[in-house]
Design an enzyme around this catalytic site. Structure first.
Site, PDB file in Angstrom:
ATOM      1  N   ASP A  36      61.419  64.006  99.320  1.00 50.95           N
ATOM      2  CA  ASP A  36      60.255  64.874  99.356  1.00 50.95           C
ATOM      3  C   ASP A  36      60.651  66.347  99.473  1.00 50.95           C
ATOM      4  O   ASP A  36      61.624  66.693 100.154  1.00 50.95           O
ATOM      5  CB  ASP A  36      59.384  64.475 100.553  1.00 50.95           C
ATOM      6  CG  ASP A  36      58.135  65.318 100.683  1.00 50.95           C
ATOM      7  OD1 ASP A  36      57.281  65.241  99.790  1.00 50.95           O
ATOM      8  OD2 ASP A  36      58.016  66.067 101.681  1.00 50.95           O
ATOM      9  N   GLU A  38      61.622  65.053  94.247  1.00 52.85           N
ATOM     10  CA  GLU A  38      60.382  65.798  94.017  1.00 52.85           C
ATOM     11  C   GLU A  38      60.773  67.270  94.048  1.00 52.85           C
ATOM     12  O   GLU A  38      60.894  67.873  95.110  1.00 52.85           O
ATOM     13  CB  GLU A  38      59.330  65.505  95.092  1.00 52.85           C
ATOM     14  CG  GLU A  38      58.001  66.179  94.780  1.00 52.85           C
ATOM     15  CD  GLU A  38      57.211  66.596  96.009  1.00 52.85           C
ATOM     16  OE1 GLU A  38      56.006  66.838  95.876  1.00 52.85           O
ATOM     17  OE2 GLU A  38      57.798  66.703  97.095  1.00 52.85           O
TER      18      GLU A  38
END
Length: 764
Positions: free
Chosen positions: A425, A478
């Protein structure tokens, strides 16, 4: 068992303790002695073996020898009791409890507290350290790739549990828990030298016991902290750690063996993104193992991706503010029940990806923040250690022990839980020192640039370690910027990820489809631009949870027009995504065309499946997954330009896109391993035509790679999906009429806001 040489002084029999021993006991009771084992426990001496036991508030204390004999202990000072067991030579003089010279017996301590029953326990301070020199050396170097086997709580058979924690700046550390009424005076830990690790073995402690570390910082302030390496945590809002030892027996060996042979870049990957707490609210891990596995299998997804599962205190963070990096959340059951969920998915042939959050952590004072009273896990400079957007703290990636904590954590999920890949993330927030910061709010790196060189080194190390230790797994970034080489191998200067979320495709596509079709011709480049850079990285196309919350509207409601056009637009979007180069990810609820934004509190609106339009979207997703898996043209050459070519990218007036996907020949390693290609032709081609206008087109000529009959594999406007049934029932005949640079062409009926997948009759 073992003993450390104790200091000189009285304390076993006649006379009281000397000043040095008294001072040492005061330090132990105050929790400020770096090595309580040097005073407590068994210590051979010229007069025999002196045993000292810390039993605060006890009224009487005795040593219980292996043969059952008992020897009373005298109170020395502040709850410390002592006795010297004389050498065997004194036996003739009637000495009680005499032993062989230098022998340390396997003794126990019996204590009475007021009117309560006698308590007989093993003595924590008679045991050698449970960490060896190699462990401490690797921890010091930041290279302990199985850190969870060294630090944290480790159940040692039925005898007890060892505790070890890294707190290098602490003045003292004690273990507190339900077993000592959360009073750490009886269990001070010892410091294991320059490693910064504190350790204590406590007999009689087993799985299920709750505990924390009571840590005295440099300023003398005590703070109870959850164990950073805890393998289980209490159900929030409770914050204690829980002793745990896995008993799960895995049954996914076949899956793991096949996974090693599988190349994600040349294999089908259709990902269903799930928030475990709201897919069907109230389900446990074991219930999810049955219901989620059956659902994902029925819809044909190849993988699930869970939003973060590591323990987190605030439900509204969806797991993205982690406090226990080594413990799956206890909201839905035990760690072994989470293992069972993964096991069941694997047995059903479904891979499991998990979101991993090394970019930041919350400020909760009972967790990682200022862990030993200093900025330990976070960077000490707030310009690098605090996140201005999220109000969280940022790891000090340049500190070896912190980097080790994170790298080992990635390996932990892959090895201990058989996770098939980690989606990392907020990578962009890690890569840039000026991320969300204005001029003057950040400090350049040593080379004068804005790149966080420590974070870059950490990501490279983590990716390289994961691919080396857990073959067949994948690391997914990401990353929302144009950082070069995100999916390039580390040895070629890249970050070393296997795949990257294509955030540009997501934003451009959703922006295009939010416009009324009458205006789309002026924004045609938004829908075609992705192919300019499609092979710059290895991409996943995400329609994720982030796009259906916080006022962004659901996928359905992002589509322009009335309700019919919204459903048609959503179906066209899904078929376009499945056909576009790259793997695809769809967040739960999108597969039924949910109208409202996702809420972690209410979950998916499953009642919508009572309505045909929502049933149609779900049926389409099922058919897309089936067709996708069966046609290598859609995935075998995802990562190379040979797998895609435009038929016509420039029909802006009609808002139509058309392109060809090609399978090419099977790579040699896939052809040899088998399994993946069963039932699929070794070569294949597919034509995809998407009409993003609101009008049907008849007699629309499209170039095709070869003459002959072409059949509709997918038509998103079919009545079974809720469409108007405009299409080419029975197929179309491609003539040897060159068109769009292709050797053949055919006239089609193209549905409004619809997508067609065409395959030649000889495609198998």
């Amino acid at each position: 068992m073992g003993a450390d040489a104790g200091p000189p002084g009285a304390g076993a029999g006649g006379g009281g303790p000397d000043a040095a021993l008294t001072a040492a006991i005061d330090a132990i009771v105050a929790g400020a002695h770096y090595n309580p084992h040097a005073i407590l426990g068994a210590h051979p001496g010229p007069d025999g073996v002196t045993i000292r036991a810390l039993r605060p508030l006890a009224e009487t204390v005795e040593v219980v020898l292996p043969d059952g004999r008992r020897v009373p202990m005298s109170h020395l000072h502040e709850g410390v009791f002592a006795v010297t067991l004389p050498a065997a030579a004194a036996e003739a003089a009637g000495a009680v409890g005499a032993i062989e010279k230098d022998e340390v017996p396997d003794y126990r301590i019996a204590a009475r507290y007021g009117a309560g029953p006698e308590v007989i326990t093993d003595d924590p301070y008679r045991h050698l350290p449970t960490l060896g020199d190699i462990d401490l050396h690797l921890i010091g170097e930041g290279r302990h790739e199985e850190l969870w086997q060294a630090l944290g709580s480790q159940v040692r058979g039925e005898a007890g549990t060892s505790f070890a924690v890294w707190a290098p700046n602490a003045r003292g550390v004690r273990v507190i828990g339900e077993f000592n009424h959360w009073d750490g005076r009886a269990h001070p830990m010892r410091s294991l030298g320059r490693s910064g690790v504190w350790e204590l073995y406590i007999p009689g402690i087993g799985p299920g016991m709750t505990y924390k570390y009571d840590i005295c910082g440099p300023d003398g302030t005590w703070q109870a902290k959850a164990d950073p390496l805890a393998k289980r945590a209490q159900v929030p809002p409770a914050t204690a750690s829980v002793v745990f030892a896995s008993q799960h027996e895995w049954a996914d060996r076949d899956w793991l063996d096949r996974r090693v042979e599988r190349d994600p870049l040349t294999s089908p990957m259709s990902i269903y993104e799930v928030h475990l707490g709201s897919w069907r609210p109230g389900l446990s891990y074991t219930e999810l193992a049955e219901q989620l596995t059956a659902y994902v299998s029925e819809l044909g997804f190849t993988h699930v991706e869970f939003l973060p599962v590591a323990e987190y205190p605030f439900g509204g963070s969806w797991g993205y503010q982690v406090t226990s990096y080594y413990a799956p959340t206890s909201r839905f059951g035990s760690p072994d029940e989470f293992r069972y969920l993964i096991d069941r998915l694997h047995q059903a042939g479904i891979g499991v990806l998990v979101d991993w959050v090394p970019a930041h952590f919350p400020r909760d004072i009972w967790a990682l923040a200022r862990f030993d009273g200093t900025p330990l896990y976070e960077h000490p400079d707030p310009r690098r250690g605090e996140h201005p957007d999220w109000g969280t703290l940022i790891f000090n990636y340049g500190r070896l022990e912190v980097r080790n904590f994170l790298v080992a954590n990635a390996l932990f999920w892959l090895q201990e839980y058989h996770i098939d890949g980690l989606r990392v993330d907020a990578v962009a927030s890690m890569l840039y020192l000026d991320y969300s910061r204005k001029a003057g709010e950040w400090v350049p790196n040593s080379e004068g640039g804005r790149e966080n060189l420590d974070a870059v080194a950490f990501l490279r190390e983590a990716n390289a370690a994961c691919y080396r230790v857990a073959p067949g797994t994948m690391m997914i970034a990401e990353e929302s910027t144009a950082w070069p080489g995100v999916t390039r191998p580390v040895y070629l200067g890249g970050l070393g990820f296997g795949l990257k979320w294509n955030m540009g495709w997501m934003h451009d596509t959703l922006a295009y489809l939010s416009r009324d079709p009458v205006y789309r011709s002026f924004h045609h480049d938004e829908i075609t631009f992705s192919m300019i850079y499609a092979y710059s990285e290895n991409y996943v196309l995400p329609l994720s949870h982030d796009e259906v919350v916080h006022g962004k509207r659901s996928l359905l409601r992002k589509m322009a027009g009335d309700e019919w056009r919204q459903f048609a637009g959503l179906r066209a979007l899904l078929a376009y995504m499945w056909a576009h180069p790259g793997k695809q990810l769809l967040f739960m609820g999108g597969e039924i065309g949910q109208g409202d934004e996702w809420s972690e509190e209410t979950g998916i609106q499953w009642h919508l499946l009572d309505y045909p339009s929502h049933q149609g979207v779900q049926r389409l997703v099922t058919d897309l997954n089936r067709a996708y898996a069966e046609h290598p043209a859609l995935w075998r050459q995802d990562a190379v330009p040979a797998g895609f070519s435009w038929i016509d990218a420039n029909d802006t007036a009609n808002n139509v896109l058309s392109f060809v996907r090609r399978a090419g020949s099977a790579p040699e390693h896939l052809a040899q391993s088998g399994g993946l290609l069963v039932g699929a032709p070794p070569e294949g081609v597919m034509a995809c035509i998407i009409n993003f206008s609101g009008e049907p087109y008849h007699g629309y000529r499209v170039g095709l790679p070869q003459p002959g009959m072409w059949h509709e594999l997918v038509n998103t406007d079919a009545a079974i999906y809720g469409g108007s049934n405009v299409g080419n029932l029975g197929g179309v005949l491609a003539e040897a009429v060159p068109w769009h640079g292709m050797p053949a062409s055919a006239e089609l009926s193209i549905p409004p806001l619809g997508a067609l997948w065409l395959t030649p009759e000889d495609a198998g």
